[in-house]
Design a protein around this motif. Structure first.
Motif: not given
Length: 343
Positions: A213-216, A250-256
């Protein structure tokens, strides 16, 4: 006094453990290397421990491999295209024809099937495969000082095979032929190992799905010389305060926190809700969710290893690694069962 803050949690994915005693042997090896808080789980095939930054990771991996196991340095690495049959499945299917022929001698009246030398020739490939698989594991476990169940399997198959060979050489008759026993032990335990292997793969499937689920990479917004540029950076390099661009799809890469833009975000990976959630300025977003419509600029509020997604992954891993009381009791029994039987 050295603090645990000076250390970090390391993870290794270990293949080839066939029982809890195997995991205990690896744990004992890691503890001898001076590592702390060592946890080795047979069910997930994972080892974790606290280590300093100057840890010789390569030496640790080589040491585990010398015990007869395979190590993947990244526990949650993207799953490579696996062969249709694993090595242990190939070994199992290779032993079936020989074992079936030997068992057929118990009810078929063909004289050649009851010839000791013919039975020995048929059983020899099965015994060789068994010693390659179980014998190496047994020897490795003996080197760690924690003999596993493969020691008993090796002893049983070897005793049956060489007792039969003794009877064959000395012409002692059919009552001294137990080649089918040696072959059956190896074949049936290989089948059990296949079932365990597939079970372990299923328990780690959820972790691979969560990790996917987490993008690179992420798009960082950089202000240089009065202009705004987008810089592609690894997600692991994100620090709190980084301004990130997330486009539609796009996938959201991090909590924000949303700084600019408006978008509909699919949060079903966390909430199970199929309908997208509208996000605008000052709203919180979660890493791993997908922007279905619109664009966002977000400010990272956490580091990748402390994100909500990563905490979920760690929670699943801890849950799978935690042993219930009955399993801890079984492990203690297993630790003394094999030495008692072998003596």
């Amino acid at each position: 006094m050295e603090s645990t803050l000076d250390k970090k949690v390391e993870h290794l994915s270990i293949e080839g453990m066939t029982c809890t005693n195997c995991a205990m042997g690896v744990q004992k090896f890691l503890e001898k290397k001076g590592l702390e808080d060592v946890q080795v789980s047979f069910s997930t095939g994972e080892a974790s421990f606290l280590a300093k930054d100057e840890l010789d990771r390569k030496a640790i991996i080589n040491g585990i491999q010398q015990l007869g196991y395979q190590v993947k340095d990244d526990t949650l690495a993207s799953e490579q295209t696996a062969p249709r049959l694993s090595p242990i499945e190939w070994r199992f299917f290779a032993t079936i024809p020989f074992t079936a022929v030997l068992l057929s001698a118990m009810f078929l009246p063909f004289d050649w099937l009851h010839n000791g030398w013919i039975q020995m020739g048929i059983a020899l490939p099965v015994y060789a495969i068994g010693m390659w698989h179980f014998g190496r594991s047994a020897w490795s476990s003996l080197k760690t000082g924690v003999p596993n169940m493969d020691v008993l399997i090796t002893m049983g198959a070897t005793a049956a095979f060489f007792y039969s060979l003794y009877g064959t050489i000395n012409g002692l008759g059919h009552d001294f032929l137990f080649y089918e026993t040696a072959a059956t032990i190896i074949t049936l335990v290989l089948l059990g190992n296949i079932i365990e292997h597939r079970s372990v793969k299923q328990t780690t499937h959820a972790l691979r799905e969560l990790s996917a689920l987490q993008p690179e990479t992420a798009q960082r917004v950089v202000h240089q010389n009065g202009s705004v540029e987008l810089e592609t950076i690894p997600v692991k390099a994100i620090q709190p305060g980084f301004l990130l661009q997330v486009n539609e799809g796009d996938k959201i890469p991090i909590d924000g926190r949303v700084e600019n833009g408006q978008a509909a975000v699919d949060e079903s990976m966390l909430t199970g809700e199929s309908l997208p959630v509208e996000k605008e300025t000052d709203d919180e977003v979660i890493g791993g969710t997908i922007v279905q419509r619109g664009q966002l600029q977000i400010t990272a509020t956490t580091q990748p290893d402390a994100s909500t997604l990563q905490q979920i992954i760690e929670l699943v891993k801890r849950t799978q690694s935690t042993k219930p009381p009955i399993q801890r009791f079984a492990d203690r029994v297993s630790a003394i069962f094999v030495p008692i039987v072998t003596t």
